[in-house]
Design an enzyme around this catalytic site. Structure first.
Site, PDB file in Angstrom:
ATOM      1  N   HIS A 264     -35.242  11.330 -18.697  1.00  0.00           N
ATOM      2  CA  HIS A 264     -36.453  12.062 -19.080  1.00  0.00           C
ATOM      3  C   HIS A 264     -36.479  12.165 -20.608  1.00  0.00           C
ATOM      4  O   HIS A 264     -36.016  13.131 -21.195  1.00  0.00           O
ATOM      5  CB  HIS A 264     -36.435  13.455 -18.439  1.00  0.00           C
ATOM      6  CG  HIS A 264     -37.653  14.268 -18.734  1.00  0.00           C
ATOM      7  ND1 HIS A 264     -38.750  14.313 -17.907  1.00  0.00           N
ATOM      8  CD2 HIS A 264     -37.952  15.091 -19.769  1.00  0.00           C
ATOM      9  CE1 HIS A 264     -39.673  15.110 -18.407  1.00  0.00           C
ATOM     10  NE2 HIS A 264     -39.205  15.603 -19.545  1.00  0.00           N
TER      11      HIS A 264
ATOM     12  N   ASP B  57     -32.226   9.954  -9.770  1.00  0.00           N
ATOM     13  CA  ASP B  57     -32.525   9.299 -11.039  1.00  0.00           C
ATOM     14  C   ASP B  57     -34.036   9.091 -11.156  1.00  0.00           C
ATOM     15  O   ASP B  57     -34.556   7.975 -11.025  1.00  0.00           O
ATOM     16  CB  ASP B  57     -31.779   7.967 -11.110  1.00  0.00           C
ATOM     17  CG  ASP B  57     -31.834   7.346 -12.505  1.00  0.00           C
ATOM     18  OD1 ASP B  57     -32.366   8.017 -13.420  1.00  0.00           O
ATOM     19  OD2 ASP B  57     -31.350   6.213 -12.666  1.00  0.00           O
TER      20      ASP B  57
ATOM     21  N   GLU C  77     -32.740  14.997 -17.799  1.00  0.00           N
ATOM     22  CA  GLU C  77     -32.962  15.296 -19.214  1.00  0.00           C
ATOM     23  C   GLU C  77     -31.645  15.635 -19.914  1.00  0.00           C
ATOM     24  O   GLU C  77     -30.764  16.280 -19.342  1.00  0.00           O
ATOM     25  CB  GLU C  77     -33.949  16.451 -19.384  1.00  0.00           C
ATOM     26  CG  GLU C  77     -34.391  16.635 -20.831  1.00  0.00           C
ATOM     27  CD  GLU C  77     -35.581  17.569 -20.973  1.00  0.00           C
ATOM     28  OE1 GLU C  77     -36.315  17.449 -21.964  1.00  0.00           O
ATOM     29  OE2 GLU C  77     -35.772  18.433 -20.085  1.00  0.00           O
TER      30      GLU C  77
END
EC number: 3.2.1.4
Length: 566
Positions: A461, A509, A518
């Protein structure tokens, strides 16, 4: 009357009548008789018996080298042998050097060192502003070059610093903690950083952050009334279409929407953490006296601001409350005071850091669910380690091996947790298992550090990593297709430690699910600190560097007396 003859030694021989008496001649005869009684060697006899024509030839057969006379042939032969031996030895040595040697290559670095190299690269990928030429992240470029200048309420440059995570917001609270933690690791393990070739790199990372913090307040003044808490906006109001760092999915280099600056006038937690970051950085750069003093002055100013203007920076429902809510500022007071003492040697900071009332407010005596957990919000455990080598066995900090090294530094073999005793080796072994889990020894056999191992997250992310650098300007919504695609990120954000699995060791994922994929500054700073502590063959903290600014416990001896003059 005199007669002349030839002296066999080469000169004239004079025979003359003199006026000496018979007694004198008798005494001289006795002396001469004693001299003649000395036995001559063969060489001397040959010289005496040689005729006038043979003398030159005889002398040429011998060499007088001072302490003895030797045959010229023997002398020449001896010198020749020595020269030949020297030449032969030189030839042999040259051949030996020319022959290629099968040297054993150095052993490959351990997994901790390999992961450390990568984890530090994450900070290069998070840099904001004008990047150095050696940033070594090819898909990054200069970004947000108008930060601060574009805000009419600020009108000063806030270019630089680090983006917090996968967006482009600069949250100063977790960023300051990250720089403090990195500085701490350098102070304690500078020799290890140097051994693996990363000391210069990590110092650059710290300086990049410290230079930015000095821009967030008037660092040249002795007193201030405000500091910058945040640059950029992460507001996520339902139904809002206002372009900001969360609504838009853009490369930082392409951001063209306004980036507001958030200032605070009563934010003790943020200010104290920034003081800790600047104070710790000043110790890292103590070899640069002017810069170190600049950092100390800034730390002193912002620390006084923290003490004078009480309040939490995240109060009032701001962005900070949603993303990095601070629960208290008392732990920052203890934490920051300890760093100020170590940076300045001023014992008033130590008195404050160890004050029972301050410790009580920080929760040092009542425990609680977060007691012993060291994080960007709770610094109490770190502050306890900083202020008390001798009391270190009372501290619970099992998430990193630095604690084990501090136990050894304090000559403490371990600690009790209830009735159970845990040795330093057990603690270090536990720390290894935690890091090895992150690096791939887990049920999924997946590394949660991007770029480490054969299997790691491919859908991080992260806006910059997920959008290709292809010369196309993707606007606020134009980047959504890269956010939503199921294809792997076109750019690998090396060293990013993602949020990781859930409590059941499950992991998804998925780019849009930031709870899994993240990475953050604070998370990677903790990873770096743990990796450097575990890397290499040696271990242990530097017992001297931390206290370089602290005055000696005993007074210095008087200078020697002046030289005595008569």
């Amino acid at each position: 009357m005199s007669m002349y003859g030839r002296d066999p030694w080469g000169g004239p021989l004079e025979i003359c009548h003199d006026s000496a008496t018979d007694d004198d001649r008798s005494r001289n005869l006795d002396i001469d008789r004693g001299a003649l009684s000395r036995t001559l060697d063969e060489t001397q006899q040959s010289w005496l018996l040689a005729g006038p024509g043979d003398q030159g030839r005889k002398k040429k057969k011998y060499v007088d080298i001072g302490c003895l006379v030797v045959s010229r042939k023997l002398f020449v032969w001896t010198v020749g042998v020595l020269v030949a031996a020297a030449v032969f030895a030189g030839v042999v040595a040259g051949i030996a050097k020319a022959i290629p040697r099968h040297r054993h290559p150095p052993p490959p670095p351990d997994d901790y060192t390999v992961a450390l190299h990568k984890a530090l690269m994450f900070f290069n990928a998070q840099r904001s502003g004008k990047l150095p030429k050696h940033n070594n992240v090819p898909w990054r470029g200069n970004s947000c070059m108008k930060d601060g200048l574009s805000d009419p309420a600020v009108r000063r440059s806030l270019v630089g610093g680090y983006y917090d995570a996968g967006d482009a917001v600069k949250f100063n609270f977790p960023a300051a903690f990250s720089m403090t933690l990195l500085s701490w690791s350098v102070i304690e393990y500078s020799a290890k950083y140097e051994a693996v070739g990363e000391l210069g790199h990590v110092r650059e990372i710290i300086k990049w952050g410290a230079d930015y913090f000095l821009k967030t307040f008037n660092s040249t003044a002795d007193s201030i009334d405000r500091i910058v808490a945040q640059v950029g906006s992460g507001a996520t109001s339902p139904g809002s279409t206002q372009p900001n760092d969360h609504y838009c999915w853009m490369r930082p280099e392409d951001i063209d929407y306004p980036r507001p600056v958030v200032e605070c006038h009563a934010c003790s937690d943020l200010a104290a953490e920034m003081a800790a970051a600047l104070a710790a950085s000043s110790i890292v750069f103590k070899d640069n006296k002017a810069y170190s003093q600049k950092l100390v002055h800034g730390a002193t100013t912002v620390f006084q601001f923290a003490r004078d203007r009480r309040g939490r920076y995240s109060a009032g429902g701001s962005d900070a409350a949603k993303f990095y809510n601070s629960t208290s500022y008392w732990d920052e007071f203890v934490w920051s005071s300890s760093w100020m003492y170590l940076a300045t040697g001023n014992t008033s900071y130590l008195t404050l850091a160890t004050h029972p009332k301050l410790a009580k407010h920080a929760g040092a005596f009542w425990g609680g669910p977060d007691y012993g957990v060291f994080s960007w919000d709770n610094k109490l455990t770190g502050a306890q380690i900083r202020t008390a080598y001798s009391a270190i066995k009372t501290i619970a900090m099992p998430w990193t091996s630095m604690n084990r090294d501090y136990l050894e530094a304090a000559d403490t073999p371990g600690w009790y947790c209830g009735p159970h005793f845990y040795s330093v080796e057990v603690l270090r072994s536990f720390a290894r298992t935690q890091i090895e889990y992150i690096l791939g020894k887990n049920p999924l056999k997946m590394s949660y550090v991007v770029g480490f191992g054969k299997r790691y997250p491919k859908h991080v992310h992260h806006r910059g990593a997920s959008i290709p650098k292809n010369g196309v300007h993707y606007g606020c919504k134009g980047g959504w297709k890269w956010r939503d695609t199921k294809k792997p990120n076109p750019n690998i954000i090396v060293g990013a430690m993602v949020a990781g699995p859930d409590r059941h060791d499950g992991f998804k994922d998925v780019r849009k699910n930031y709870n899994y994929t993240e990475a953050t500054l604070a998370g990677n700073a903790g990873l770096v600190a743990a990796l450097i502590a575990l890397s290499g063959e040696g271990h242990g903290v530097d017992k001297n560097t931390m206290f370089s600014a602290v005055p000696p416990m005993f007074p210095s001896p008087p200078p020697p007396p002046a030289p005595w003059k008569p």
